[in-house]
Design a protein around this motif. Structure first.
Motif, PDB file in Angstrom:
ATOM      1  N   ALA A   1      -0.994   0.139  -1.829  1.00  0.00           N
ATOM      2  CA  ALA A   1       0.440   0.233  -1.573  1.00  0.00           C
ATOM      3  C   ALA A   1       1.008  -1.144  -1.357  1.00  0.00           C
ATOM      4  O   ALA A   1       0.340  -2.033  -0.823  1.00  0.00           O
ATOM      5  N   HIS A   2       2.242  -1.333  -1.806  1.00  0.00           N
ATOM      6  CA  HIS A   2       3.017  -2.491  -1.404  1.00  0.00           C
ATOM      7  C   HIS A   2       4.105  -1.975  -0.479  1.00  0.00           C
ATOM      8  O   HIS A   2       4.491  -0.818  -0.551  1.00  0.00           O
ATOM      9  N   PHE A   3       4.536  -2.864   0.397  1.00  0.00           N
ATOM     10  CA  PHE A   3       5.489  -2.412   1.411  1.00  0.00           C
ATOM     11  C   PHE A   3       6.758  -3.234   1.298  1.00  0.00           C
ATOM     12  O   PHE A   3       6.724  -4.465   1.300  1.00  0.00           O
ATOM     13  N   GLN A   4       7.871  -2.564   1.170  1.00  0.00           N
ATOM     14  CA  GLN A   4       9.144  -3.285   1.045  1.00  0.00           C
ATOM     15  C   GLN A   4       9.910  -3.136   2.355  1.00  0.00           C
ATOM     16  O   GLN A   4      10.116  -2.023   2.838  1.00  0.00           O
TER      17      GLN A   4
ATOM     18  N   PRO B   1      17.695  -6.880  12.786  1.00  0.00           N
ATOM     19  CA  PRO B   1      16.255  -6.740  12.974  1.00  0.00           C
ATOM     20  C   PRO B   1      15.564  -5.915  11.889  1.00  0.00           C
ATOM     21  O   PRO B   1      16.209  -5.079  11.252  1.00  0.00           O
ATOM     22  N   LEU B   2      14.280  -6.147  11.755  1.00  0.00           N
ATOM     23  CA  LEU B   2      13.453  -5.365  10.833  1.00  0.00           C
ATOM     24  C   LEU B   2      13.409  -3.919  11.323  1.00  0.00           C
ATOM     25  O   LEU B   2      13.166  -3.670  12.510  1.00  0.00           O
ATOM     26  N   ALA B   3      13.674  -2.972  10.430  1.00  0.00           N
ATOM     27  CA  ALA B   3      13.674  -1.560  10.855  1.00  0.00           C
ATOM     28  C   ALA B   3      12.377  -0.886  10.458  1.00  0.00           C
ATOM     29  O   ALA B   3      11.797  -0.115  11.217  1.00  0.00           O
ATOM     30  N   GLY B   4      11.895  -1.155   9.258  1.00  0.00           N
ATOM     31  CA  GLY B   4      10.671  -0.495   8.805  1.00  0.00           C
ATOM     32  C   GLY B   4      10.347  -0.935   7.395  1.00  0.00           C
ATOM     33  O   GLY B   4      10.836  -1.962   6.904  1.00  0.00           O
ATOM     34  N   PHE B   5       9.481  -0.142   6.732  1.00  0.00           N
ATOM     35  CA  PHE B   5       9.061  -0.453   5.365  1.00  0.00           C
ATOM     36  C   PHE B   5       9.080   0.813   4.518  1.00  0.00           C
ATOM     37  O   PHE B   5       8.987   1.927   5.039  1.00  0.00           O
ATOM     38  N   GLU B   6       9.195   0.596   3.209  1.00  0.00           N
ATOM     39  CA  GLU B   6       8.933   1.713   2.299  1.00  0.00           C
ATOM     40  C   GLU B   6       7.621   1.413   1.596  1.00  0.00           C
ATOM     41  O   GLU B   6       7.442   0.331   1.037  1.00  0.00           O
ATOM     42  N   ALA B   7       6.696   2.387   1.678  1.00  0.00           N
ATOM     43  CA  ALA B   7       5.410   2.218   0.996  1.00  0.00           C
ATOM     44  C   ALA B   7       5.601   2.589  -0.476  1.00  0.00           C
ATOM     45  O   ALA B   7       6.088   3.662  -0.788  1.00  0.00           O
ATOM     46  N   LEU B   8       5.218   1.640  -1.356  1.00  0.00           N
ATOM     47  CA  LEU B   8       5.383   1.900  -2.793  1.00  0.00           C
ATOM     48  C   LEU B   8       4.012   1.833  -3.466  1.00  0.00           C
ATOM     49  O   LEU B   8       3.263   0.872  -3.266  1.00  0.00           O
TER      50      LEU B   8
ATOM     51  N   ILE C   1      -2.504   5.849   3.751  1.00  0.00           N
ATOM     52  CA  ILE C   1      -2.358   4.386   3.822  1.00  0.00           C
ATOM     53  C   ILE C   1      -1.225   4.009   4.774  1.00  0.00           C
ATOM     54  O   ILE C   1      -1.365   3.107   5.628  1.00  0.00           O
ATOM     55  N   ALA C   2      -0.098   4.741   4.665  1.00  0.00           N
ATOM     56  CA  ALA C   2       1.067   4.438   5.507  1.00  0.00           C
ATOM     57  C   ALA C   2       0.724   4.616   6.986  1.00  0.00           C
ATOM     58  O   ALA C   2       1.088   3.790   7.824  1.00  0.00           O
TER      59      ALA C   2
ATOM     60  N   ARG D   1      10.865  -8.447  -1.282  1.00  0.00           N
ATOM     61  CA  ARG D   1      10.262  -7.672  -2.363  1.00  0.00           C
ATOM     62  C   ARG D   1       9.133  -6.824  -1.782  1.00  0.00           C
ATOM     63  O   ARG D   1       8.629  -7.126  -0.701  1.00  0.00           O
ATOM     64  N   PRO D   2       8.709  -5.798  -2.487  1.00  0.00           N
ATOM     65  CA  PRO D   2       7.524  -5.067  -2.036  1.00  0.00           C
ATOM     66  C   PRO D   2       6.367  -6.041  -1.923  1.00  0.00           C
ATOM     67  O   PRO D   2       6.172  -6.878  -2.807  1.00  0.00           O
ATOM     68  N   MET D   3       5.624  -5.996  -0.810  1.00  0.00           N
ATOM     69  CA  MET D   3       4.595  -7.010  -0.547  1.00  0.00           C
ATOM     70  C   MET D   3       3.291  -6.361  -0.115  1.00  0.00           C
ATOM     71  O   MET D   3       3.288  -5.236   0.378  1.00  0.00           O
TER      72      MET D   3
END
Ligand code: C2E
Ligand code: CA
Ligand code: CA
Length: 758
Positions: A515-518, A526-533, A568-569, A729-731
């Motif tokens: 997974a990459h996380f955006q 502030p950072l709120a969260g990520f989207e797992a791609l 994974i998330a 970017r997704p990372m």
């Protein structure tokens, strides 16, 4: 057929005849025996007919009338015998006994009519048969009984009338017997044929009596009495042997029965020819012969006409069957067989006359989902509407066919531009289909293949394979699009087949799926969260979900991928102890339809000690959710997992969807964000979504932010959170970890300083 009643009747008739002929006892005793035995046979017949009638179908009154007929006959016999045996006086002619005797043919005729009421109506042929029998029998009777009666005219008119009534009613009765016996089904035939023989015996004896009476030579104990006795016993046998089959649906009449009316015709004609020599009879005989011939002729003409009509009906039926064999019953389009036929022909013309041929192959997207979630009537509705739209956007010369299931094809046999037709079809399918006022998507993927005049000829199978490859490529390109066949497609598809076998391999899933996380930031920083791609490692490189997800969907393993991504998330969330950071995971409708999904997810969260509200499940707005999936979403929400509606505004029924499915987050698609680079572009759609979200109590995440201009404007409009290449970017996981540790707020832009902070 039961044999016992037959045997008993045969023995009785034999014994009766023997007594009458041999006269072992004196003349008086023979007379007594004759009278009593005859009355006994009448009673027997009346009894068995009545019993049969009580047991048969109430609509079939035949046996009831027959019971009456034999009762009447028996009464006549009783009166006659009383005069003869007790009163010892000669019975006058006519007498009360004749009322009973003549009531017999009347009731017997009613019996036959009652049975004929149940026969299928073939009136003309029945009338013709009746006419043929009647003229033949009348001629026959004239030459024998009737003529004699008429010539020996009695002094009283009544006596003459009654004498004539016997042969005439006999003719009518025999006619009815012949016509009806020829038309009943085999099931009821045994009983009816027996009855026919019985009634014929009756009629013969009757006519013989009329003749003897007219010539003054009748005596009780004459051979004519055997016919009456036998008739009554045969009627009793018929009543016993009717196996209760009263409904007389005829099967094909046997050849013998078809020719039955010709038996009296031949007899009548022979009798007429025979008696032409006799000058007393010849005028009537000639008229009879002419009439019989005329009816035979009409009957033949009618039969010929009937045959022509039947032949025509058969031809029409065959044509109809042929039509049916080539049309799809649901949509009325051509079916696979006809399509193949036309395609083969078109390819022949290409080979011979250098004519163009194009094939367009169309497969509905998500049709299985429509069928599964909304039911088959909805599916049928979609197919019928799609067929209508296809027909509407093609020309009359094109062959539009349904090849089966949700697969359609169009054959173009001229130089028309197939890409153009494909584009028109896609536009026509943009609008959802209405099923009971409910919109159902009818989108499709299209593959086309074209053979131009100079191209090398190919087979039908190869032509279809090309269109199929192209259609497959369209599915892979994200569906609801058209792809034209090109030789390179084959290579791409071979590559895809590799991918297919990898993706369906459970071991590969564990190693190749990562997974990459955006990152997703709050509007205020502030950072709120990520989207797992999801990312798939194939041949040493990461390939995008846009490429491998359609393959996984076609292979039916989308749910495995979704579950692996959730694992994974959750692993990732467990590593970030900051309870404010959440993780979005994309889940397909397929996975949600599985009832075990809720407990499976909650078990994973529990095992990793991660609060359910840190997991966000993203559901695509355009995905159709069946009842099971809606229950899954409700179950997850009830446990605290949050639900986001993804790509909001790109589906067909955003508002409908929100009503059906309460959610926590709405993700505005980048389709609405990208125009915002242009300062003049209107922002009303995003503004409307924000108003709606406020009303429903949902948070709004705006996706696809690529430049400062877009960011500034969506923040000004009041979005809650933002996501996009501009912000990150997704990372890979390590970079995401670093971002969380540093807790760096989102980058600020100069443009943004101009707007009030949210
Ligand atoms: P999505 O859910 O709309 O995810 C966002 C997609 O937009 C991601 O593409 C992301 O890389 C891309 N994106 C993010 N910011 C920008 C931007 O500023 N500009 C542009 N042009 N694109 C941006 P990605 O990773 O290729 O994913 C494509 C789609 O695949 C996703 O769209 C999602 O629908 C699906 N998907 C991804 N992972 C999964 C998964 O694990 N399960 C399921 N069922 N679907 C997934
Ligand atoms: Ca998403
Ligand atoms: Ca999205």
């Amino acid at each position: 057929m039961r044999r016992r009643p037959w045997a008993a009747a045969a023995v009785a008739v034999g014994a009766f005849a023997l007594v009458l002929v041999v006269r072992p006892v004196g003349a008086h005793a023979t007379k007594t025996f004759d009278d009593l035995a005859t009355i006994g046979s009448d009673v027997l017949a009346a009894f068995f007919c009545a019993r049969r009638w009580r047991r048969s179908d109430p609509h079939d009154r035949m046996w009831g009338w027959l019971a009456l007929a034999f009762a009447a006959w028996g009464a006549g016999d009783a009166y006659w015998s009383f005069d003869e045996l007790i009163a010892h006086r000669p019975t006058p002619f006519p007498s009360v006994a004749d009322v009973g005797y003549l009531a017999f043919p009347t009731f017997a005729l009613l019996a036959l009519l009652a049975r004929s009421a149940q026969l299928p109506r073939t009136r003309i042929s029945m009338t013709l048969d009746g006419l043929l029998c009647a003229t033949s029998l009348l001629t026959l009777s004239w030459v024998t009984a009737l003529g004699a009666v008429a010539r020996n005219a009695q002094d009283s008119a009544l006596a003459f009338g009654v004498s004539l009534a016997y042969p005439i009613t006999d003719v009518v009765l025999l006619t009815a017997v012949l016509v009806i016996v020829g038309r009943v089904g085999t099931g009821a035939r045994t009983a009816l044929v027996t009855l026919a023989v019985s009634l014929s015996a009756m009629a013969l004896s009757d006519s013989a009596f009329a003749y003897l009476n007219a010539t003054g030579s009748y005596r009780t104990g004459s051979a004519t009495d055997i016919g009456w006795f036998a008739a009554a016993l045969l009627a009793a046998v018929a009543a016993v042997s009717d196996d209760g089959i009263t409904a007389t649906a005829p099967d094909a009449p046997t050849r013998a029965l078809v020719w039955l009316p010709y038996v009296p015709a031949v007899l009548g004609l022979s009798a007429a020819l025979y008696s032409v020599r006799d000058q007393h009879k010849n005028d009537v005989a000639i008229v009879g012969a002419v009439l019989i011939s005329a009816v035979v002729f009409s009957r033949q003409v009618f039969a010929m006409r009937e045959n022509t009509r039947l032949l025509q009906a058969v031809t029409e039926q065959r044509e109809e069957l042929r039509q049916q064999a080539f049309t799809d019953p649901l949509t009325g389009l051509a079916n696979r067989a006809l399509f193949h036929d036309r395609l083969a022909h078109a390819l022949d013309l290409h080979r011979r006359d250098m004519r163009s041929v194009s094939v367009l192959l169309l497969d509905l997207d998500d049709f299985k989902l429509v069928n599964d979630s909304l039911g088959h009537p909805a599916g049928d509705d979609v197919l019928v509407r799609v067929a209508e739209r296809l027909s509407a956007v093609t020309r009359s010369g094109d062959t539009v066919a349904r090849l089966g299931g949700d697969e359609f094809a169009v054959l173009l046999e001229d130089d028309g531009d197939v890409a153009d037709v494909a584009a028109r079809v896609l536009t026509a399918l943009d609008q959802p289909v209405l099923h009971d006022t409910r919109p159902v998507p009818a989108r499709a993927s299209i593959g086309t293949a074209q053979l131009l005049p100079g191209d090398a000829p190919i087979s039908e199978a190869e032509m279809l394979q090309r269109a199929d490859l192209a259609m497959y490529a369209a599915k892979r390109q994200g569906r609801h699009c058209a792809v034209q066949y090109a030789p390179t497609l084959a290579g791409a598809i071979a590559d895809e087949l590799d991918l297919w076998s990898e993706i369906t391999d459970a071991a590969a899933l564990a190693t190749n799926l990562t997974a990459h996380f955006q990152p997703i930031f709050r509007a205020d920083g502030p950072l709120a969260g990520f989207e797992a791609l999801a990312r798939w490692t194939h041949g040493g490189e990461h390939i995008s979900p846009a490429r491998f997800l359609p393959v996984a969907a076609r292979a039916g393993v989308l749910d495995r991928i979704d579950r692996r991504m959730i694992e994974i998330a959750i692993e990732q969330l467990a590593r970030w102890s900051d309870p404010a950071v959440w993780m979005s995971v994309n889940v397909s409708a397929d996975s949600l339809a599985d009832p075990s999904f809720v407990t499976w997810t909650l078990d994973r969260l529990h095992a990793a000690v991660v609060a359910p509200n840190r997991l966000v499940i993203e559901v695509l707005e355009r995905d159709l959710l069946g009842d099971a999936a809606v229950r899954t979403v409700a179950g997850l929400r009830a446990a605290g997992v949050r639900i986001a509606l993804d790509d909001f505004g790109t589906g067909y029924a955003a508002l409908n969807r929100l009503q059906q499915l309460p959610v926590d987050v709405i993700k505005v698609d980048r389709e609405f964000v990208s125009p915002l680079t242009d300062t003049a572009a209107p922002t009303d759609v995003i503004a409307a979504v924000l108003t709606l979200a406020r009303a429903l109590g949902c948070a709004v995440v705006t996706e696809g932010i690529e430049d400062a201009q877009q960011l500034g404007r969506v923040i000004a409009l009041g979005t809650d959170a933002v996501q996009g290449y501009l912000l990150g970017r997704p990372m890979p996981a390590e970079q995401a970890d670093a971002l969380v540790r540093a807790a760096v707020p989102r980058p600020r832009t100069s443009r943004e300083d101009l707007v009030p902070s949210a």
